[in-house]
Design a protein around this motif. Structure first.
Motif, PDB file in Angstrom:
ATOM      1  N   LEU A   1      -7.507  11.579  -7.210  1.00  0.00           N
ATOM      2  CA  LEU A   1      -6.348  11.899  -8.063  1.00  0.00           C
ATOM      3  C   LEU A   1      -6.576  13.175  -8.877  1.00  0.00           C
ATOM      4  O   LEU A   1      -5.667  14.003  -9.019  1.00  0.00           O
ATOM      5  CB  LEU A   1      -6.064  10.740  -9.030  1.00  0.00           C
TER       6      LEU A   1
ATOM      7  N   VAL B   1       2.240   1.814  -3.485  1.00  0.00           N
ATOM      8  CA  VAL B   1       1.220   2.284  -4.426  1.00  0.00           C
ATOM      9  C   VAL B   1       0.905   3.759  -4.166  1.00  0.00           C
ATOM     10  O   VAL B   1       0.866   4.575  -5.090  1.00  0.00           O
ATOM     11  CB  VAL B   1      -0.059   1.425  -4.322  1.00  0.00           C
ATOM     12  N   TYR B   2       0.699   4.106  -2.902  1.00  0.00           N
ATOM     13  CA  TYR B   2       0.365   5.496  -2.587  1.00  0.00           C
ATOM     14  C   TYR B   2       1.493   6.424  -3.020  1.00  0.00           C
ATOM     15  O   TYR B   2       1.251   7.496  -3.565  1.00  0.00           O
ATOM     16  CB  TYR B   2       0.084   5.661  -1.086  1.00  0.00           C
TER      17      TYR B   2
ATOM     18  N   PRO C   1       5.328   4.435 -12.856  1.00  0.00           N
ATOM     19  CA  PRO C   1       6.394   4.427 -11.849  1.00  0.00           C
ATOM     20  C   PRO C   1       6.960   3.039 -11.550  1.00  0.00           C
ATOM     21  O   PRO C   1       8.121   2.928 -11.156  1.00  0.00           O
ATOM     22  CB  PRO C   1       5.729   5.016 -10.610  1.00  0.00           C
TER      23      PRO C   1
ATOM     24  N   PRO D   1      -0.265  12.956 -13.735  1.00  0.00           N
ATOM     25  CA  PRO D   1       1.115  12.614 -14.104  1.00  0.00           C
ATOM     26  C   PRO D   1       1.119  12.019 -15.517  1.00  0.00           C
ATOM     27  O   PRO D   1       0.141  11.394 -15.937  1.00  0.00           O
ATOM     28  CB  PRO D   1       1.530  11.580 -13.055  1.00  0.00           C
TER      29      PRO D   1
ATOM     30  N   LEU E   1       0.832  -1.208   0.000  1.00  0.00           N
ATOM     31  CA  LEU E   1       0.000   0.000   0.000  1.00  0.00           C
ATOM     32  C   LEU E   1       0.871   1.266   0.000  1.00  0.00           C
ATOM     33  O   LEU E   1       0.606   2.221  -0.734  1.00  0.00           O
ATOM     34  CB  LEU E   1      -0.922  -0.021   1.225  1.00  0.00           C
TER      35      LEU E   1
ATOM     36  N   TRP F   1       2.151   9.481 -17.078  1.00  0.00           N
ATOM     37  CA  TRP F   1       1.778   8.083 -17.378  1.00  0.00           C
ATOM     38  C   TRP F   1       0.284   7.836 -17.274  1.00  0.00           C
ATOM     39  O   TRP F   1      -0.238   6.889 -17.846  1.00  0.00           O
ATOM     40  CB  TRP F   1       2.560   7.108 -16.488  1.00  0.00           C
ATOM     41  N   LEU F   2      -0.438   8.699 -16.534  1.00  0.00           N
ATOM     42  CA  LEU F   2      -1.880   8.518 -16.383  1.00  0.00           C
ATOM     43  C   LEU F   2      -2.693   9.454 -17.273  1.00  0.00           C
ATOM     44  O   LEU F   2      -3.901   9.285 -17.401  1.00  0.00           O
ATOM     45  CB  LEU F   2      -2.275   8.783 -14.925  1.00  0.00           C
TER      46      LEU F   2
ATOM     47  N   PHE G   1     -11.106   6.849  -6.067  1.00  0.00           N
ATOM     48  CA  PHE G   1      -9.683   7.160  -6.092  1.00  0.00           C
ATOM     49  C   PHE G   1      -9.324   8.059  -7.282  1.00  0.00           C
ATOM     50  O   PHE G   1      -8.490   8.947  -7.168  1.00  0.00           O
ATOM     51  CB  PHE G   1      -8.832   5.882  -6.105  1.00  0.00           C
TER      52      PHE G   1
ATOM     53  N   ASP H   1       3.721   5.884  -5.406  1.00  0.00           N
ATOM     54  CA  ASP H   1       3.725   5.945  -6.866  1.00  0.00           C
ATOM     55  C   ASP H   1       2.654   6.899  -7.378  1.00  0.00           C
ATOM     56  O   ASP H   1       2.811   7.535  -8.421  1.00  0.00           O
ATOM     57  CB  ASP H   1       3.465   4.549  -7.463  1.00  0.00           C
ATOM     58  N   LEU H   2       1.549   6.972  -6.663  1.00  0.00           N
ATOM     59  CA  LEU H   2       0.452   7.819  -7.117  1.00  0.00           C
ATOM     60  C   LEU H   2       0.549   9.232  -6.550  1.00  0.00           C
ATOM     61  O   LEU H   2      -0.352  10.043  -6.717  1.00  0.00           O
ATOM     62  CB  LEU H   2      -0.894   7.167  -6.754  1.00  0.00           C
TER      63      LEU H   2
ATOM     64  N   ILE I   1      -6.737  -1.284  -1.647  1.00  0.00           N
ATOM     65  CA  ILE I   1      -5.730  -0.215  -1.596  1.00  0.00           C
ATOM     66  C   ILE I   1      -6.343   1.093  -2.071  1.00  0.00           C
ATOM     67  O   ILE I   1      -6.307   2.097  -1.380  1.00  0.00           O
ATOM     68  CB  ILE I   1      -4.488  -0.595  -2.435  1.00  0.00           C
TER      69      ILE I   1
END
Lengths: 488, 131
Positions: free
Chosen positions: B18, A417-418, B128, B27, A414, B29-30, B14, A420-421, B7
């Motif tokens: 974001l 992931v967090y 990433p 970002p 977790l 990549w997204l 989520f 990376d985001l 997650i």
């Protein structure tokens, strides 16, 4: 009269006659304290200075420096003052309820004419007059029959209805803000002048059904926000402005990411742009999960009620489930199904099919599971709170001794992931058994104990969040802090 | 024992977070569209197509803008759509086989050869976990 012993926060004890008010205690400690006191905390209960104390207790006197009680009182008193101001300006308006909410309060009114944004300025000005008047705030206990009579005479049918819902053995407490009176549990401030007149703002007008029930009359709700000083108000208004600029509903439209429409409330129509973000995020998650030893599955959307009965959802969660009735060929009765609100029972079905021995554990089963939950329309917010959504859900079937290492590796995953985001700051809440739950207390004891030990062993800092667990088990919640300090 | 975990929670929620966290500027990549390629003159259209083809071959998500509009208008529109990289292609770029690169939120442009752009983008667009 009997004597009682009050213990102050510093451990000092004082003797008084039973029935002394908290305000008198404050005055007795020091006149200056008595004057700036706003309320007391008596054995952890927020206590009005006018209320009598009858038994030995711990007592703390609160002033405006005690932020939590101060905010609660300021917001609550402003609710009353706003209702008073509205009735001073428009005497025909009927008042209903006005609770404290996050950052402020609201009050629901019944008025034939709609309130306008200009009205808010007029009301705000009148409220400031009331504050500057330093009107005393007084409380009384009323007789039930007289109270109903009083509200009937004053054409306040909503208050009559409220009194009728209060159990007979509960006293009817009334509050006066100057010459304006309202039914209220309290506590409240000593006088209206204790409210900082420069630290509140009326924000918006909305429609709301009486008692939240769409069968009832639509009322008009006015929202306000309030703080204990003008700097905090200013900071909050800046935050709201910043939040509005980055509102995902506004950006979603500007960037053509998604839309929602009345025919599918709480369900997202993803446009090509939004769906690309979704896909890239899902592909990323799939790679992370593959590398972390998870096995991906896919389970049905529509499942017979029998399974939900067995899982406890039918009993504990039915009000949130979309029910699908199907006329099956040759069947005498319709078959009752539900759209799955959670993936858990379906994953257990797969587990039951295939488990060979304990040596196969841990089994980490994951699904991008489409779930549907009925949420009241008022609870929905853009794509953040919806009725149809896809969870990145997983169940880890493991032995008791594996809980610790599984919790550890989950927290690591977790965190990766967090990060990376783009989220580097989060905290953990440990939520234990809620009131409405399935399973025996002994099983809960064991589950809570196991999860808590694993959390501690994983060196995670956490705070307790009592009663907020899922109905089927305790949980750890990971709360993100975003770029403007909001928590998700 | 069963541990139940998520997650992101839900993708919908989520992605909402974001979007707000990044004020829509996802970002690279997204980002739904990673590069907008805008022509300044009609004569640049063939080169715009060629750049588009070459970037797409590298799995870079592009949007081609060959409309007969002013370049300022095009840049404003792609900035509002929060495309992270905007290439403006005019006479000079066609002649020199270069691109004028403008990154979202920056006022300045940088001129690169097409090959240099492609080789730097190849790394920049990676998720990433793939860097």
């Amino acid at each position: 009269m009997s004597q009682i012993t009050l213990t102050l926060p510093d451990g000092n004890q004082r003797q008084y006659e039973a029935g002394i008010s908290a305000g008198h205690v404050a005055m007795d400690i020091a006149t200056s304290l008595g004057k700036k006191a706003i309320s007391a905390t008596v054995n952890d209960v927020h206590w009005d200075l006018q209320w009598p104390i009858e038994e030995d207790c711990n007592i703390a006197i609160n002033t405006m420096k005690d932020t939590k009680p101060a905010l609660e009182l300021v917001r609550h008193d402003l609710a009353h003052i706003m209702a008073r101001a509205v009735q001073m300006i428009w005497p025909d308006v009927q008042v209903t309820i006005g609770p404290v909410i996050k950052d402020g309060w609201y009050y629901d009114f019944d008025r034939s004419e709609p309130f306008t944004p200009d009205d808010l300025n007029v009301i705000e000005k009148k409220m400031k007059e009331i504050i500057n008047n330093r009107d005393p705030i007084k409380t009384e206990i009323w007789n039930r029959v007289q109270a109903i009579q009083h509200y009937q005479n004053n054409n306040e049918p909503y208050k009559v209805e409220l009194i009728e819902t209060i159990p007979d053995n509960e006293p009817l407490r009334m509050y006066w803000h100057g010459d304006w009176q309202d039914l209220c549990r309290g506590p409240h401030l000593q006088h209206t002048g204790q409210i900082p007149a420069d630290s509140f703002k009326l924000m918006s007008i909305a429609g709301a059904y009486w008692r939240g029930d769409s069968k009832n009359k639509m009322l008009q709700r006015i929202y306000g926000i309030a703080f204990t000083n003008k700097e905090d108000l200013k900071a909050h208004l800046n935050l709201l402005e910043e939040a509005q600029k980055r509102d995902h509903r506004k950006l979603g439209k500007e960037m053509s990411l998604f839309h929602m429409q009345e025919e599918a409330p709480g369900m997202v129509f993803w446009h090509p742009n939004g769906w690309m973000i979704y896909r890239k995020l899902q592909e990323y998650m799939q790679r992370k999960l593959d590398k972390s030893g998870y096995l991906e599955v896919k389970t049905p959307q529509v499942v017979d009620r029998k399974l939900w009965e067995a899982s406890g959802h039918w009993d504990k969660y039915q009000e949130n489930m979309f029910i699908v009735e199907v006329d099956e060929e040759g069947a005498r009765e319709k078959r009752i199904n539900a759209l799955k609100p959670m993936n858990c029972p379906c994953h257990v079905q797969i587990y039951n099919q295939g488990l060979k021995s304990y040596r196969d554990l841990p089994l980490r089963m994951t699904e991008f599971g489409a779930c549907h939950r009925y949420e009241p329309s008022g609870a929905m917010h853009g794509i953040m709170r919806v009725r149809g959504f896809v969870q990145d859900d997983a169940h880890i079937f493991c032995t008791e001794t594996q809980i610790e290492s599984e919790t550890k590796s989950f927290v690591n995953l977790l965190t990766e992931v967090y990060q990376d985001l783009g989220f580097h700051k989060f905290h953990i809440k440990f939520s234990d058994r809620p009131k409405k739950r399935a399973g025996a207390d002994m099983v809960w004891d064991k589950a809570e104990d196991a999860l808590l030990k694993a959390t501690q062993a994983a060196n995670c800092e956490y705070e307790l969040n009592p009663g907020e667990g899922a109905f089927y088990g305790p949980k750890l919640e990971f709360v993100l802090t975003d770029a403007i300090g909001r928590e998700w | 024992m069963i541990l139940h975990r998520a997650i992101l929670g839900s993708f919908e929620r989520f992605i909402g977070i974001l979007i707000e966290e990044n004020s829509g500027k996802m970002p690279l990549w997204l980002a739904p569209q990673q590069v907008a390629i805008a022509s300044i003159i009609t004569d640049a259209n063939t080169f715009v197509d060629e750049i588009g083809r070459k970037l797409t071959e590298q799995n870079i998500r592009v949007v081609l803008d060959k409309r007969n509009e002013k370049i300022g208008y095009k840049i404003r529109e792609h900035s509002l759509a929060k495309v992270p990289i905007i290439l403006a292609i005019g006479e000079q770029e066609v002649t020199n086989r270069t691109v004028a690169v403008r990154r979202l939120g920056h006022k300045t442009t940088e001129t690169l050869s097409l090959d240099d752009l492609i080789s730097s983008l190849k790394t920049d667009v990676k998720a990433p976990d793939q860097v």
